[in-house]
Enzyme design. Sequence first.
Site, short mmCIF file in Angstrom:
data_model
loop_
_atom_site.label_atom_id
_atom_site.label_comp_id
_atom_site.label_asym_id
_atom_site.label_seq_id
_atom_site.Cartn_x
_atom_site.Cartn_y
_atom_site.Cartn_z
N ASP A 115 7.72 37.80 21.36
CA ASP A 115 9.06 37.45 21.80
C ASP A 115 9.62 35.92 21.72
O ASP A 115 8.79 35.07 22.11
CB ASP A 115 9.11 37.77 23.25
CG ASP A 115 8.65 39.22 23.89
OD1 ASP A 115 7.59 39.59 23.28
OD2 ASP A 115 9.22 39.48 24.80
N GLU A 165 13.73 39.81 21.49
CA GLU A 165 14.60 40.09 22.55
C GLU A 165 15.02 38.93 23.45
O GLU A 165 15.84 39.15 24.37
CB GLU A 165 13.88 41.21 23.35
CG GLU A 165 12.73 40.69 24.14
CD GLU A 165 12.56 41.08 25.51
OE1 GLU A 165 13.21 42.32 25.87
OE2 GLU A 165 11.65 40.75 26.23
N ASN A 166 14.30 37.73 23.13
CA ASN A 166 14.58 36.63 24.17
C ASN A 166 15.14 35.49 23.13
O ASN A 166 15.23 34.34 23.93
CB ASN A 166 13.45 36.39 24.97
CG ASN A 166 12.89 37.10 25.97
OD1 ASN A 166 11.81 37.69 25.29
ND2 ASN A 166 13.69 37.74 27.00
N HIS A 213 15.70 43.52 26.90
CA HIS A 213 16.96 42.87 26.96
C HIS A 213 17.63 43.15 25.67
O HIS A 213 18.49 42.47 25.28
CB HIS A 213 16.26 41.26 26.90
CG HIS A 213 15.75 40.91 28.18
ND1 HIS A 213 16.60 40.85 29.44
CD2 HIS A 213 14.60 40.69 28.58
CE1 HIS A 213 15.77 40.53 30.33
NE2 HIS A 213 14.42 40.18 29.88
N HIS A 240 6.42 47.70 24.10
CA HIS A 240 7.05 46.64 25.14
C HIS A 240 7.02 47.06 26.39
O HIS A 240 7.81 47.88 27.00
CB HIS A 240 8.73 46.64 24.50
CG HIS A 240 9.34 45.42 25.12
ND1 HIS A 240 9.12 44.26 24.26
CD2 HIS A 240 10.11 45.24 26.08
CE1 HIS A 240 9.64 43.13 25.11
NE2 HIS A 240 10.38 43.66 26.06
N HIS A 245 6.52 41.67 25.46
CA HIS A 245 7.21 41.46 27.06
C HIS A 245 6.57 40.58 27.93
O HIS A 245 7.30 40.03 28.74
CB HIS A 245 7.38 43.09 27.39
CG HIS A 245 7.89 43.03 28.97
ND1 HIS A 245 9.58 42.75 28.95
CD2 HIS A 245 7.54 43.20 30.21
CE1 HIS A 245 9.64 42.91 30.36
NE2 HIS A 245 8.62 43.20 30.84
FE LIG Z 1 11.04 42.36 27.47
FE LIG Z 2 10.58 39.08 26.51
#
Ligand SMILES: [Fe+2]
Ligand SMILES: [Fe+2]
Length: 270
Positions: free
Chosen positions: A8, A39-40, A68, A154, A179
């Site tokens: 991530d 995702e971040n 996300h 995830h 995650h």
């Molecule tokens: Fe996540």
């Molecule tokens: Fe994440």
Amino acid sequence: MKLLFLGDVMGRAGRRAITDNLPRLRQEWKLDFIVINGENATSGIGLSGAHAKTLLEAGADCITLGDHAFDQKDMLQFIEQEPRVIRPLNFSKAAPGKGARLFTAQNGRKVLVAQALGQVFMKRPFDDPFSAVEPVLKTHPLGGQAAAVIVDMHCEATSEKMAMGHFCDGRASLVVGTHTHVPTADAMVLPGGTAYLTDAGMCGDYNSVIGMEKAEPLRRFITGMPRERFIPAAGEATLAGVYVETDDRTGKAARIAMVRNGGLLEAAAP
Ligand SMILES: [Fe+2]
Ligand SMILES: [Fe+2]
């Protein structure tokens, strides 16, 4: 094939570490295919189309998302136009985009990437990830059209990720967890030939609480009261993930190595 999977990407610090280092590492390590969990990447919450382009231009061949996935609303449209971004297979029946796709690596070989969300300790209930992954693996047997198969699991629980590793053993080149934003130390090749790591960790500033500037998370843990918004930590990021070499004939993993580059974490490289 030589594969790299990075965990991530957390905010600007994570994006900067990718753009500053990935083009060089791609050359140095002669990488054939790179997957990044994005995702971040946008302010720690979701991924915008603009930042997806940043990661792709830096060398990602595929970007996976997570719970996300659509926190940045423009991803709802962007994912329909950009096939290199995939979201979890079991995100929602109404979600745009795809949860698995066959890619063509720069050497011309095909790589299947799939992502699934776990169910244990997750904020929202998602469908069963095992029955989501099964038909994808059946359709794309390893060593057939797909020279490599990568599954991004995830989720929060180490047990659920490890179960997915064994579920895919012999049928995927790599099963890697994302995650939690903290890398685990269990990189291994499972008995059936699947490379496995419970969590890739994050590409972010580890002088933080899982990538967020630490004052507010500490305050919430100590007092039980929120005061401010979470902000991604802005110090030098560590690129964290895993490197895998596959056997060209079978698609199974010949070697796995943890990757930690820059920032606070102890260095590790293939
Ligand atoms: Fe996540
Ligand atoms: Fe994440």
